[in-house]
Design a protein around this motif. Sequence first.
Motif, mmCIF file in Angstrom:
data_model
loop_
_atom_site.group_PDB
_atom_site.id
_atom_site.type_symbol
_atom_site.label_atom_id
_atom_site.label_comp_id
_atom_site.label_asym_id
_atom_site.label_seq_id
_atom_site.Cartn_x
_atom_site.Cartn_y
_atom_site.Cartn_z
ATOM 1 N N GLN A 65 -2.019 -18.302 41.344
ATOM 2 C CA GLN A 65 -0.829 -18.590 40.551
ATOM 3 C C GLN A 65 -1.165 -18.750 39.076
ATOM 4 O OE1 GLN A 65 1.758 -17.608 42.930
ATOM 5 N NE2 GLN A 65 2.637 -18.830 41.261
ATOM 6 N N ALA A 66 -2.335 -19.281 38.792
ATOM 7 C CA ALA A 66 -2.716 -19.522 37.400
ATOM 8 C C ALA A 66 -2.869 -18.231 36.609
ATOM 9 C CB ALA A 66 -4.013 -20.326 37.357
ATOM 10 N N ILE A 67 -3.198 -17.139 37.294
ATOM 11 C CA ILE A 67 -3.407 -15.886 36.568
ATOM 12 C C ILE A 67 -2.137 -15.052 36.484
ATOM 13 C CG2 ILE A 67 -4.100 -14.293 38.439
ATOM 14 C CD1 ILE A 67 -6.495 -13.520 36.646
ATOM 15 N N ARG A 68 -1.128 -15.372 37.290
ATOM 16 C CA ARG A 68 0.134 -14.631 37.264
ATOM 17 C C ARG A 68 0.942 -14.987 36.015
ATOM 18 N NH1 ARG A 68 2.243 -12.036 41.982
ATOM 19 N NH2 ARG A 68 4.247 -12.059 40.886
ATOM 20 N N GLN A 69 1.381 -13.953 35.293
ATOM 21 C CA GLN A 69 2.175 -14.183 34.097
ATOM 22 C C GLN A 69 3.448 -13.344 34.083
ATOM 23 O OE1 GLN A 69 -0.476 -13.391 30.821
ATOM 24 N NE2 GLN A 69 -1.863 -15.068 31.359
ATOM 25 N N ALA A 70 3.767 -12.716 35.203
ATOM 26 C CA ALA A 70 4.957 -11.862 35.261
ATOM 27 C C ALA A 70 5.474 -11.824 36.692
ATOM 28 C CB ALA A 70 4.607 -10.448 34.780
ATOM 29 N N GLN A 71 6.689 -11.336 36.849
ATOM 30 C CA GLN A 71 7.280 -11.240 38.182
ATOM 31 C C GLN A 71 6.554 -10.215 39.041
ATOM 32 O OE1 GLN A 71 11.486 -10.606 38.148
ATOM 33 N NE2 GLN A 71 11.657 -10.415 40.360
ATOM 34 N N THR A 72 6.083 -9.121 38.404
ATOM 35 C CA THR A 72 5.343 -8.073 39.119
ATOM 36 C C THR A 72 3.922 -8.000 38.563
ATOM 37 O OG1 THR A 72 7.364 -6.772 39.437
ATOM 38 C CG2 THR A 72 5.250 -5.627 39.716
ATOM 39 N N VAL A 73 2.940 -8.160 39.439
ATOM 40 C CA VAL A 73 1.525 -8.096 39.045
ATOM 41 C C VAL A 73 0.868 -6.956 39.819
ATOM 42 C CG1 VAL A 73 -0.675 -9.309 38.952
ATOM 43 C CG2 VAL A 73 1.465 -10.570 38.592
ATOM 44 N N VAL A 74 0.207 -6.073 39.084
ATOM 45 C CA VAL A 74 -0.403 -4.884 39.675
ATOM 46 C C VAL A 74 -1.882 -4.850 39.318
ATOM 47 C CG1 VAL A 74 -0.389 -2.361 39.768
ATOM 48 C CG2 VAL A 74 1.760 -3.625 39.550
ATOM 49 N N LEU A 75 -2.718 -4.579 40.317
ATOM 50 C CA LEU A 75 -4.142 -4.355 40.079
ATOM 51 C C LEU A 75 -4.376 -2.863 39.865
ATOM 52 C CD1 LEU A 75 -6.331 -6.315 42.663
ATOM 53 C CD2 LEU A 75 -5.919 -6.853 40.273
ATOM 54 N N ALA A 76 -5.201 -2.532 38.883
ATOM 55 C CA ALA A 76 -5.643 -1.151 38.684
ATOM 56 C C ALA A 76 -7.157 -1.129 38.836
ATOM 57 C CB ALA A 76 -5.234 -0.644 37.305
ATOM 58 N N LEU A 77 -7.648 -0.284 39.748
ATOM 59 C CA LEU A 77 -9.077 -0.272 40.101
ATOM 60 C C LEU A 77 -9.588 1.163 40.137
ATOM 61 C CD1 LEU A 77 -8.410 -2.780 42.955
ATOM 62 C CD2 LEU A 77 -9.969 -3.304 41.068
ATOM 63 N N PRO A 78 -9.825 1.755 38.947
ATOM 64 C CA PRO A 78 -10.236 3.161 38.907
ATOM 65 C C PRO A 78 -11.737 3.389 39.072
ATOM 66 C CG PRO A 78 -9.837 2.381 36.690
ATOM 67 C CD PRO A 78 -9.528 1.224 37.609
ATOM 68 N N GLY A 79 -12.397 2.592 39.916
ATOM 69 C CA GLY A 79 -13.805 2.820 40.212
ATOM 70 C C GLY A 79 -14.736 1.890 39.468
ATOM 71 N N SER A 80 -16.015 1.927 39.887
ATOM 72 C CA SER A 80 -17.026 1.045 39.303
ATOM 73 C C SER A 80 -18.158 1.806 38.627
ATOM 74 C CB SER A 80 -17.621 0.142 40.398
ATOM 75 O OG SER A 80 -18.212 0.923 41.427
#
Length: 384
Positions: A176-191
């Motif tokens: 919850q502490a990292i959420r700052q919007a109604q919609t939260v999306v992770l983007a993970l284009p590789g390492s």
Amino acid sequence: MNIFLIAGEPSGDALGAALMAGFAELVPGCRFAGVGGEGMAEAGLTSLFPMSDLSVMGLAEVLPRISLLRRRITQTAQAIAEQRPDLVVTIDSPDFCLRVLKRARAARPDLPVVHYVAPSVWAWRPKRAARMAPLVDHVLALLPFEPPYMQAAGMSCDFVGHPVVAAPRATQAEAQAIRQAQTVVLALPGSRGGEIARLAPRFGQALGQALPPGAQVLVPTVAAQAEHMRAQVARWPVPAQVLTESAQKRAAFRAADVALAASGTVSLELAANDTPMVIGYDMAWLTQRIAERLIKLDTVTLVNLVSETRAVPEYLGRACTADNLAQGLRNLLADPARQADQRAAMRLTMDRLGQGGDAPGYRAAASCLAFMSRKAGGGPSPVP
């Protein structure tokens, strides 16, 4: 009991450290030697040389270091011959480990050998198991459907659980502490650098097309790729925050509503955090054409494979376009039924990977001991 372990990558070091902890619990006083990284050092291993000497992949990286790698192969095989361990455990890194084992087995044919992480013969290059069999007695598999492939090649094999089931996760308060919007999306284009260069531009375009106004985009990445990732993200049509600190990354995985991710084990990390996903992946042109000929599966996403569903949408190779990824995200964000189907598949995946049971490192150590008991004539001894 003297155990010689070899790990060549950070992921193998993590597996090795957990395995050592399992041995220490089951066989107090056992001694360790071999090659490993920081995690294995903390568990009591003094490495023969820095593990980073082996952490290379790709022809361009390997060629300049061939002489060093050959010396490390010789050094490791000699150490096994001199120390005469009760057991050798090689952890992934087959190119290095099998070359060491070929020399070690030539000097001591009865050497008990376990290999941790089964080769993905179910996906491609099925002959790899047959080539491994003369050098390896027993295999520790991370995925529940792998043992029959190893057994068919002449090795015993136990499924011991995937390390994702024992990985630490964020609390609800941290999420919850990292959420700052109604919609939260992770983007993970590789390492890896090549993955990021190929996928990040498409991921950025897809996010720009698919996300509602004000959505929060979080981009967890490894520290070594942080600047590269920031440079890519700066060109995206949506603002995004790159995360490198472990606690923040764990919080992001739990906080996200959905994720757009490259294919790989990250799908299992998302499953562990109950985060629905869209998968995209592409390779260099020649590599992709070769892969299309070799890979016989209709899905490469581990959640789909382990759960025996096709709940997670994936866009691979020529299908990995910004338009397709955007449509996949829109479909997922707009349809609670799709999200529910994925969550059911993810829960089944985690159950099948060993969640709720003994830690994978403990199971792996128990499997090794059961193998040694059989080899010594003590009869079958199942994994706890």
